[in-house]
Design a protein around this motif. Sequence first.
Motif: not given
Length: 316
Positions: A142-164
């Motif tokens: 498990a790397p951080s759940a963000n698209p490469s080069g973007r900010i690391s996610p600290t909420t589920a909303a951040h995750v959905l924002d980048g990888l939904g």
Amino acid sequence: MTQANTKLLTPSQSDLEQAADILRAGGLVAFPTETVYGLGADAGHDTAVAEIFAAKGRPAFNPLIAHLPDASMAAQIAVMTPMADRLASAFWPGALTLVLRLRDAARVSKLVTAGQDSIALRVPDHPVAQGLLQAFGGPVAAPSANPSGRISPTTAAHVLDGLGGQIAAVVDGGACGVGVESTIIDARGDAPVLLRAGGIPAEAITDCLGQPPITGTTTGAPIAPGQLSSHYAPQGRVRLNVTAPKTGEVMLGFGPIPGDLTLSASGDLMEAAANLFARLHDLDAMGATHIAVAPVPDHGLGRAINDRLRRAAVPR
Ligand code: TXA
Ligand code: MG
């Protein structure tokens, strides 16, 4: 896929079992850890691990951290040194990742280790991560759940924002408490080597081992994503150590230096670390093109914060 193809799961036992089933089937599940949200795949499943790189758009030479439910599994996968044992008993479960020599018999995809004979292992201290790892019963890359080069996610909303839409599921466990990634120590040799500053301050490593970690060089090793210059970057241009912003700059304050938004109004480094990625996301959401950041003291968690801010400020 559309966003709706990503299942939003709760931390209930039945949802965690469902998440473990998705991992077994080779799917990707984002889950909370105490540091940041991770994008999980079965570490022994080559195509599932490859999916991580695809979903993140991540350069393929970056090895991944394997997450384990407990330290006993670490000894099956890698060779624990006396130093590793001391660090593991002091900081696991927790925000520490150990780089160790991979055992030949370990069932781990080469994509996880980038083909090296070493592996990065972590036992996270978050009830939802623990619940998922126990339900799954094996190592989860498990790397951080963000698209490469973007900010690391600290909420589920951040995750959905980048990888939904690109991943099977995300388990919503609320906001991450630590907010910066784990500290990475290469514990293979006689002296500890700090490969990435993170949630466990270097001072705590020194206290545990009685010697300070050497700062890592990347001799022969693939470069760590933390060393890619724009890994933590918001969209706007970033200027550091600013006490008074120029016209047109959005100010990110700290302590006595106010801003349009702040890392911590009270100057608390723990709070600033927990807020860091969320504030960078906020700056993106505001459409900030020029960002000024107040000075952050360079001790304790301030070192990890400054490390990430410096990367965010590298011209792109
Ligand atoms: O807090 C964290 O560590 C988060 C959460 C999800 O656990 N994970 C995380 O993973 O930050 P990632 O993939 O974004 O960062 C992995 C880091 C990279 O800097 C990588 O180069 C380093 O671990 N790494 C992995 N395996 C390595 C190895 N065998 N030798 C040296 N560095 C390694
Ligand atoms: Mg990352």
